[in-house]
Design an enzyme around this catalytic site. Structure first.
Site, short mmCIF file in Angstrom:
data_model
loop_
_atom_site.label_atom_id
_atom_site.label_comp_id
_atom_site.label_asym_id
_atom_site.label_seq_id
_atom_site.Cartn_x
_atom_site.Cartn_y
_atom_site.Cartn_z
N GLU A 118 -5.63 11.85 -5.82
CA GLU A 118 -6.23 11.02 -4.76
C GLU A 118 -5.12 10.24 -4.06
O GLU A 118 -4.35 9.52 -4.70
CB GLU A 118 -7.27 10.03 -5.30
CG GLU A 118 -7.93 9.29 -4.12
CD GLU A 118 -8.86 8.14 -4.50
OE1 GLU A 118 -8.91 7.76 -5.68
OE2 GLU A 118 -9.50 7.61 -3.58
N ASP B 25 -5.52 5.28 6.35
CA ASP B 25 -5.29 4.32 7.44
C ASP B 25 -5.35 5.07 8.77
O ASP B 25 -4.64 6.06 8.97
CB ASP B 25 -3.92 3.65 7.27
CG ASP B 25 -3.89 2.74 6.05
OD1 ASP B 25 -4.96 2.29 5.61
OD2 ASP B 25 -2.79 2.49 5.53
N LYS C 48 -3.79 2.77 17.30
CA LYS C 48 -3.02 2.69 18.55
C LYS C 48 -2.28 4.01 18.77
O LYS C 48 -1.69 4.56 17.84
CB LYS C 48 -2.00 1.55 18.47
CG LYS C 48 -2.65 0.18 18.51
CD LYS C 48 -1.62 -0.91 18.54
CE LYS C 48 -2.31 -2.27 18.54
NZ LYS C 48 -1.48 -3.35 18.11
N ASP D 73 -14.21 6.57 8.56
CA ASP D 73 -15.18 5.94 9.47
C ASP D 73 -14.65 6.01 10.90
O ASP D 73 -15.32 5.55 11.82
CB ASP D 73 -15.37 4.47 9.11
CG ASP D 73 -14.07 3.71 9.29
OD1 ASP D 73 -13.10 4.03 8.59
OD2 ASP D 73 -14.01 2.83 10.18
C1 LIG Z 1 -8.07 2.03 4.16
S1 LIG Z 1 -7.48 2.01 2.54
C2 LIG Z 1 -8.65 3.04 1.65
C3 LIG Z 1 -8.60 2.84 0.17
C4 LIG Z 1 -9.59 3.70 -0.63
N1 LIG Z 1 -9.31 5.10 -0.48
C5 LIG Z 1 -11.01 3.42 -0.24
O1 LIG Z 1 -11.66 4.28 0.36
O2 LIG Z 1 -11.48 2.31 -0.56
C6 LIG Z 1 -6.09 3.12 2.66
C7 LIG Z 1 -5.20 3.02 1.45
O3 LIG Z 1 -4.21 4.02 1.51
C8 LIG Z 1 -2.95 3.47 1.15
N2 LIG Z 1 -1.94 4.29 1.82
C9 LIG Z 1 -1.77 4.42 3.15
N3 LIG Z 1 -0.78 5.28 3.41
C10 LIG Z 1 -0.32 5.72 2.22
C11 LIG Z 1 0.71 6.62 1.82
N4 LIG Z 1 1.45 7.25 2.73
N5 LIG Z 1 0.91 6.82 0.51
C12 LIG Z 1 0.16 6.19 -0.42
N6 LIG Z 1 -0.83 5.31 -0.11
C13 LIG Z 1 -1.07 5.09 1.19
C14 LIG Z 1 -3.03 2.03 1.66
O4 LIG Z 1 -2.12 1.18 0.98
C15 LIG Z 1 -4.48 1.68 1.36
O5 LIG Z 1 -4.65 1.13 0.09
#
Ligand SMILES: C[S@@+](CC[C@H](N)C(=O)[O-])C[C@H]1O[C@@H](n2cnc3c(N)ncnc32)[C@H](O)[C@@H]1O
Length: 203
Positions: free
Chosen positions: A33, A108, A112, A144
């Site tokens: 994941e 994420d 932008k 979303d």
């Molecule tokens: C919007 S949150 C979603 C968290 C979880 N999957 C959820 O649905 O509740 C996105 C997560 O991905 C992590 N993340 C973003 N880019 C990443 C990367 N390149 N490698 C590892 N983690 C990453 C961020 O730190 C964040 O905790």
């Protein structure tokens, strides 16, 4: 009794080519994941499927520590949590055919235009996903953000290795229950639409 040290993985300790058998101490199927956040999905999956191994990758230090500590408190020996940038890890360090599933939930969106190149799921990621999944392996994405979801759908479905599959199946808990990740719960509460795609590597 497990401690955080049993769960947290130093990415350097895995070597250039990640050795999942050595990491978990067995040859069971491995699910990855990306962006596991506080680890809610990993926790439920690992409890439901002790016959599988789960690796969560999380970039944010606070969430990484929270998730690793959570897995230790639940005594989940089939989970590891690692802090690194998942993209280069998947592109360069995961062996071909070594994953049974790849989960990417609410990545994420970088809304932008000038930041879109930072998005995780692009053509190179879809290509890597097709390489690292074992035949029959599953890639699932959820967001979303409609525009990012369309981009993910386009790059994933453009791969001849993938065939669309039901999003909820026997590996993802009870039908209709959803993933119950933190973001899913929050967005459903806010009444936002959620977009989902699952594919299986058929070739
Ligand atoms: C919007 S949150 C979603 C968290 C979880 N999957 C959820 O649905 O509740 C996105 C997560 O991905 C992590 N993340 C973003 N880019 C990443 C990367 N390149 N490698 C590892 N983690 C990453 C961020 O730190 C964040 O905790």
């Amino acid at each position: 009794m497990l401690t955080m040290n049993d769960i947290a993985v130093d990415p350097l300790s895995l070597g250039e080519a990640a050795d999942f058998s050595a990491l978990f101490g067995n040859d069971r199927p491995v699910e990855l994941e990306i962006g596991c956040g506080k680890g809610g999905f990993l926790l439920r999956q690992a409890r439901a499927h002790p016959e599988r191994n789960y690796l969560g990758i999380e970039w944010a230090n606070a969430y990484y520590k929270f998730a690793a500590d959570r897995m230790a408190r639940w005594g989940l020996g089939n989970v590891r949590v690692m802090r690194c940038d998942a993209k280069p890890f998947v592109l360069r360090r995961v062996a071909a055919g070594s994953l049974a599933a790849l989960h990417v939930y609410h990545p994420d969106p970088w809304p932008k235009r000038r930041h879109r190149k930072r998005r995780l799921v692009q053509a190179d990621f879809a290509e890597a996903a097709a390489r690292v999944l074992a035949p029959g392996g599953r890639l699932a994405v959820q967001s979303d953000h409609a525009e990012y979801f369309c981009q993910m759908q386009a790059v994933i479905l453009s791969r001849a290795e993938f065939m669309a599959a039901p999003f909820e199946d026997e590996t993802i808990g009870a039908a209709g229950a959803g993933l119950q990740t933190n973001y899913e719960v929050k967005y459903l509460r806010e009444g936002r639409a959620i977009y989902r795609l699952a594919v299986v590597k058929w070739t």
